[in-house]
Design an enzyme around this catalytic site. Structure first.
Site, PDB file in Angstrom:
ATOM      1  N   GLY A 124       0.845  -1.187   0.000  1.00 43.77           N
ATOM      2  CA  GLY A 124       0.000   0.000   0.000  1.00 43.77           C
ATOM      3  C   GLY A 124       0.878   1.233   0.000  1.00 43.77           C
ATOM      4  O   GLY A 124       2.077   1.145   0.238  1.00 43.77           O
ATOM      5  N   GLY A 152       2.221   5.872   4.297  1.00 46.48           N
ATOM      6  CA  GLY A 152       1.248   6.457   5.211  1.00 46.48           C
ATOM      7  C   GLY A 152      -0.036   5.656   5.337  1.00 46.48           C
ATOM      8  O   GLY A 152      -0.972   6.077   6.023  1.00 46.48           O
ATOM      9  N   GLY A 206      -0.571   2.976   6.897  1.00 42.69           N
ATOM     10  CA  GLY A 206      -0.737   2.304   8.187  1.00 42.69           C
ATOM     11  C   GLY A 206      -0.094   0.930   8.258  1.00 42.69           C
ATOM     12  O   GLY A 206      -0.330   0.176   9.199  1.00 42.69           O
ATOM     13  N   LYS A 207       0.753   0.615   7.283  1.00 39.13           N
ATOM     14  CA  LYS A 207       1.372  -0.718   7.224  1.00 39.13           C
ATOM     15  C   LYS A 207       2.276  -0.976   8.433  1.00 39.13           C
ATOM     16  O   LYS A 207       2.168  -2.018   9.086  1.00 39.13           O
ATOM     17  CB  LYS A 207       2.175  -0.869   5.916  1.00 39.13           C
ATOM     18  CG  LYS A 207       1.351  -0.589   4.653  1.00 39.13           C
ATOM     19  CD  LYS A 207       2.153  -0.804   3.369  1.00 39.13           C
ATOM     20  CE  LYS A 207       3.349   0.107   3.197  1.00 39.13           C
ATOM     21  NZ  LYS A 207       3.008   1.551   3.086  1.00 39.13           N
ATOM     22  N   SER A 208       3.154  -0.017   8.729  1.00 39.58           N
ATOM     23  CA  SER A 208       4.038  -0.174   9.897  1.00 39.58           C
ATOM     24  C   SER A 208       3.219  -0.224  11.182  1.00 39.58           C
ATOM     25  O   SER A 208       3.528  -0.986  12.100  1.00 39.58           O
ATOM     26  CB  SER A 208       5.017   0.996   9.998  1.00 39.58           C
ATOM     27  OG  SER A 208       5.873   1.011   8.897  1.00 39.58           O
ATOM     28  N   GLU A 253       9.924  -3.693   5.898  1.00 38.62           N
ATOM     29  CA  GLU A 253      10.877  -3.344   4.838  1.00 38.62           C
ATOM     30  C   GLU A 253      12.283  -3.846   5.142  1.00 38.62           C
ATOM     31  O   GLU A 253      13.243  -3.062   5.191  1.00 38.62           O
ATOM     32  CB  GLU A 253      10.869  -1.837   4.620  1.00 38.62           C
ATOM     33  CG  GLU A 253       9.508  -1.363   4.137  1.00 38.62           C
ATOM     34  CD  GLU A 253       9.538   0.088   3.683  1.00 38.62           C
ATOM     35  OE1 GLU A 253      10.547   0.483   3.077  1.00 38.62           O
ATOM     36  OE2 GLU A 253       8.563   0.794   3.940  1.00 38.62           O
TER      37      GLU A 253
HETATM   38  P1  ADP Z   1       3.113   3.106   6.332  1.00 39.59           P
HETATM   39  O1  ADP Z   1       3.969   2.123   7.064  1.00 39.59           O
HETATM   40  O2  ADP Z   1       2.042   2.446   5.526  1.00 39.59           O
HETATM   41  O3  ADP Z   1       3.894   4.083   5.540  1.00 39.59           O
HETATM   42  P2  ADP Z   1       2.606   4.139   8.949  1.00 39.59           P
HETATM   43  O4  ADP Z   1       1.969   3.055   9.709  1.00 39.59           O
HETATM   44  O5  ADP Z   1       4.054   4.403   9.172  1.00 39.59           O
HETATM   45  O6  ADP Z   1       2.306   3.944   7.411  1.00 39.59           O
HETATM   46  O7  ADP Z   1       1.857   5.491   9.242  1.00 39.59           O
HETATM   47  C1  ADP Z   1       0.451   5.605   9.134  1.00 39.59           C
HETATM   48  C2  ADP Z   1       0.044   6.993   9.507  1.00 39.59           C
HETATM   49  O8  ADP Z   1       0.295   7.190  10.878  1.00 39.59           O
HETATM   50  C3  ADP Z   1       0.837   8.059   8.758  1.00 39.59           C
HETATM   51  O9  ADP Z   1      -0.034   8.736   7.897  1.00 39.59           O
HETATM   52  C4  ADP Z   1       1.393   8.991   9.794  1.00 39.59           C
HETATM   53  O10 ADP Z   1       0.803  10.243   9.627  1.00 39.59           O
HETATM   54  C5  ADP Z   1       0.957   8.405  11.096  1.00 39.59           C
HETATM   55  N1  ADP Z   1       2.072   8.101  11.990  1.00 39.59           N
HETATM   56  C6  ADP Z   1       2.916   7.065  11.921  1.00 39.59           C
HETATM   57  N2  ADP Z   1       3.770   7.052  12.915  1.00 39.59           N
HETATM   58  C7  ADP Z   1       3.462   8.108  13.658  1.00 39.59           C
HETATM   59  C8  ADP Z   1       3.965   8.625  14.851  1.00 39.59           C
HETATM   60  N3  ADP Z   1       4.966   8.060  15.507  1.00 39.59           N
HETATM   61  N4  ADP Z   1       3.393   9.748  15.348  1.00 39.59           N
HETATM   62  C9  ADP Z   1       2.382  10.326  14.703  1.00 39.59           C
HETATM   63  N5  ADP Z   1       1.846   9.882  13.582  1.00 39.59           N
HETATM   64  C10 ADP Z   1       2.383   8.785  13.076  1.00 39.59           C
HETATM   65  P1  ADP Z   2       7.109   4.122   4.915  1.00 40.86           P
HETATM   66  O1  ADP Z   2       6.679   2.988   5.802  1.00 40.86           O
HETATM   67  O2  ADP Z   2       6.239   4.324   3.739  1.00 40.86           O
HETATM   68  O3  ADP Z   2       8.559   4.077   4.536  1.00 40.86           O
HETATM   69  P2  ADP Z   2       7.057   5.628   7.340  1.00 40.86           P
HETATM   70  O4  ADP Z   2       6.370   4.537   8.050  1.00 40.86           O
HETATM   71  O5  ADP Z   2       8.471   5.898   7.731  1.00 40.86           O
HETATM   72  O6  ADP Z   2       6.951   5.440   5.764  1.00 40.86           O
HETATM   73  O7  ADP Z   2       6.253   6.940   7.523  1.00 40.86           O
HETATM   74  C1  ADP Z   2       4.975   7.076   6.981  1.00 40.86           C
HETATM   75  C2  ADP Z   2       4.458   8.445   7.278  1.00 40.86           C
HETATM   76  O8  ADP Z   2       4.344   8.573   8.680  1.00 40.86           O
HETATM   77  C3  ADP Z   2       5.361   9.537   6.795  1.00 40.86           C
HETATM   78  O9  ADP Z   2       4.584  10.520   6.182  1.00 40.86           O
HETATM   79  C4  ADP Z   2       6.033  10.058   8.033  1.00 40.86           C
HETATM   80  O10 ADP Z   2       6.274  11.435   7.934  1.00 40.86           O
HETATM   81  C5  ADP Z   2       5.021   9.729   9.101  1.00 40.86           C
HETATM   82  N1  ADP Z   2       5.671   9.433  10.369  1.00 40.86           N
HETATM   83  C6  ADP Z   2       6.474   8.383  10.618  1.00 40.86           C
HETATM   84  N2  ADP Z   2       6.923   8.420  11.857  1.00 40.86           N
HETATM   85  C7  ADP Z   2       6.391   9.543  12.402  1.00 40.86           C
HETATM   86  C8  ADP Z   2       6.481  10.143  13.672  1.00 40.86           C
HETATM   87  N3  ADP Z   2       7.236   9.615  14.635  1.00 40.86           N
HETATM   88  N4  ADP Z   2       5.766  11.243  13.905  1.00 40.86           N
HETATM   89  C9  ADP Z   2       5.019  11.766  12.944  1.00 40.86           C
HETATM   90  N5  ADP Z   2       4.874  11.265  11.732  1.00 40.86           N
HETATM   91  C10 ADP Z   2       5.568  10.157  11.462  1.00 40.86           C
END
Ligand code: ADP
Ligand code: ADP
Length: 218
Positions: free
Chosen positions: A37, A40, A42-44, A156
């Site tokens: 996906g 952002g 929500g995968k992580s 990843e």
């Molecule tokens: P993905 O792994 O698919 O990129 P994440 O699960 O990292 O997505 O993030 C999903 C959403 O949660 C993002 O849109 C981001 O705005 C928010 N997010 C992720 N981590 C944090 C964090 N530590 N604090 C605030 N918002 C977060």
């Molecule tokens: P991806 O999994 O696609 O590589 P990330 O999980 O690192 O991306 O982040 C996904 C989104 O969540 C990004 O837009 C990032 O800015 C946001 N994000 C990740 N960690 C945080 C955090 N600790 N606080 C706020 N936003 C976060």
């Protein structure tokens, strides 16, 4: 033990943002699942929910009709946030604790695992901070494999490796995880897919929009 999520919703308490929206899925023991996906989606966050790693006291509100998860090993997206110990050998030995491994056997097991993930085995007492990011990512995998829980979560795991390294990593994961559940977020779909049973697709709103048998891609 399966992973059972029913109507799982995760919200950021600080800004009210919906991160996962009514996600329902069941992952059978031993199943290999790829999560894809946009950034952002929500995968992580999903992996962290399964690992019970989300900070639910201060940051995230998690709701679910059912929530059942097995004990998990985890490969973090950022290796630096995974390690608990300063040295390579200590980090891997830490994962072998509580597993009834005799201390005189540990070094041999650690060296074998270092070789498995493509790291040099001759100087295991090396500070982790002196490793390159790619080497740290290999160490993160080694650490998770030695942790040896019934489910392995990978965020990843090949992002910092070259293409050959990614192929090799997925072969090692497949070999190690026979009979174990694997849930992986991976952008290198071509390398991961041959080892997968199922694909879950999320959209940018944190909704699970497709849940497909992986064999349709061959
Ligand atoms: P993905 O792994 O698919 O990129 P994440 O699960 O990292 O997505 O993030 C999903 C959403 O949660 C993002 O849109 C981001 O705005 C928010 N997010 C992720 N981590 C944090 C964090 N530590 N604090 C605030 N918002 C977060
Ligand atoms: P991806 O999994 O696609 O590589 P990330 O999980 O690192 O991306 O982040 C996904 C989104 O969540 C990004 O837009 C990032 O800015 C946001 N994000 C990740 N960690 C945080 C955090 N600790 N606080 C706020 N936003 C976060």
């Amino acid at each position: 033990q399966p992973i059972v999520l029913k109507e799982l919703t995760v919200r950021d308490q600080q800004n009210g943002k919906l991160i996962l929206d009514r996600v329902s899925c069941t992952i059978k023991p031993g199943e290999k699942v790829l999560i894809v996906g946009p950034s952002g989606a929500g995968k992580s966050t999903l992996l962290q929910v399964i690992a019970k790693l989300l900070d639910t006291t201060n940051q995230f509100e998690v709701k679910a009709e059912s929530y059942q998860v097995p004990p998990c090993s985890y490969v973090f997206q950022d290796p630096d946030s995974q390690f608990c110990m300063p040295y390579v050998d200590e980090e891997l030995a830490f994962m072998l604790e509580n597993q009834q491994v005799a201390s005189e056997d540990m070094l041999a097991i650690i060296k074998k695992m270092l070789t498995t993930v493509g790291l040099q085995k001759d100087q295991p007492h090396t500070p982790i901070q002196t490793l390159s990011m790619g080497m740290k990512q290999r160490l993160a995998l080694a650490s998770a494999m030695l942790h040896n829980q019934e489910c392995m979560l990978l965020d990843e795991p090949s992002a910092l490796l070259d293409p050959d390294g990614a192929v090799q990593l997925w072969k090692e994961v497949a070999k190690h995880s026979e009979g174990k559940t694997v849930v992986a977020v991976e952008h290198r779909i071509t390398e991961a897919l041959p080892h997968m049973d199922r694909i879950l697709l999320f959209n940018h709103r944190g909704q699970l929009v497709a849940n497909s048998n992986a064999t349709v891609f061959f």
